[in-house]
Design an enzyme around this catalytic site. Structure first.
Site, short mmCIF file in Angstrom:
data_model
loop_
_atom_site.label_atom_id
_atom_site.label_comp_id
_atom_site.label_asym_id
_atom_site.label_seq_id
_atom_site.Cartn_x
_atom_site.Cartn_y
_atom_site.Cartn_z
N ILE A 83 0.87 -1.17 0.00
CA ILE A 83 0.00 0.00 0.00
C ILE A 83 0.91 1.22 0.00
CG2 ILE A 83 -1.67 1.41 1.26
CD1 ILE A 83 -2.81 -1.07 2.51
N TYR A 129 2.57 -4.58 -11.76
CA TYR A 129 3.08 -5.91 -11.43
C TYR A 129 3.68 -6.60 -12.65
CZ TYR A 129 0.39 -5.09 -7.16
OH TYR A 129 -0.13 -4.55 -6.01
#
Length: 173
Positions: A83, A129
């Protein structure tokens, strides 16, 4: 940017994150934790070898967290979570912090595979990612419940050999 271990002094920032419904929905977790509960969880897990929690530190400022959870030393795999505080988003920090988390997982605690789950609708995260080197491994139908509905999730992973190739290419540049 540096990663450093999560410390008790960081709990007010974690408390703020964990009580942000929008943030916790991305982690497929229920928001709203009491500060007392958070302190108890911290004390309970501070020595837990099945997880490592790091603060993303930018010039001594809390910028987010990277977590390695469900560390499995038999099969040598772990889940990674991140996060980044809203103030620090859009600066490439997530990529840098994820790479540091991967480096720790592969080169320090000797993991063979690092995996993550991401909401199929979170296209920005999926893009990051993939750019880092995670590969799509599958789609989990209605895997998580958040914000009043079930969400499909991608499972993405990276194995040690892929990480080493990425690391070698980065050194060549």
């Amino acid at each position: 940017m540096q990663l450093r271990p999560l410390e008790k002094r960081d709990l007010p920032y974690i408390y703020k994150q964990e009580n942000a419904r929008r943030v916790m929905a991305l982690w497929f977790e229920e928001p709203y934790t009491s500060f007392d509960e958070l302190e108890i969880l911290y004390d309970k897990h501070v020595l837990d070898q099945a997880e490592r929690r790091f603060v993303i530190d930018v010039n001594d400022e809390f910028a987010g967290v990277v977590e390695l959870v469900y560390i499995d030393n038999l099969h040598r795999n772990t889940e990674i979570q991140i996060i980044v505080e809203e103030k620090f988003q859009g600066q490439g920090l997530a990529q840098e912090a994820m790479r540091a988390g991967l480096e720790y997982a592969f080169n320090v605690i000797n993991m063979h595979k690092v995996y993550l789950y991401v909401d199929v609708e979170n296209t920005a995260a999926v893009h990051i990612y993939k750019k880092i080197g995670f590969e799509m491994e599958g789609t989990l139908k209605e895997q998580f419940y958040a914000n009043g509905r079930y969400h499909d999730s991608y499972m993405m992973g990276m194995v040690w050999s892929s990480f080493k190739e990425i690391e070698a290419k980065a050194k060549e540049q």
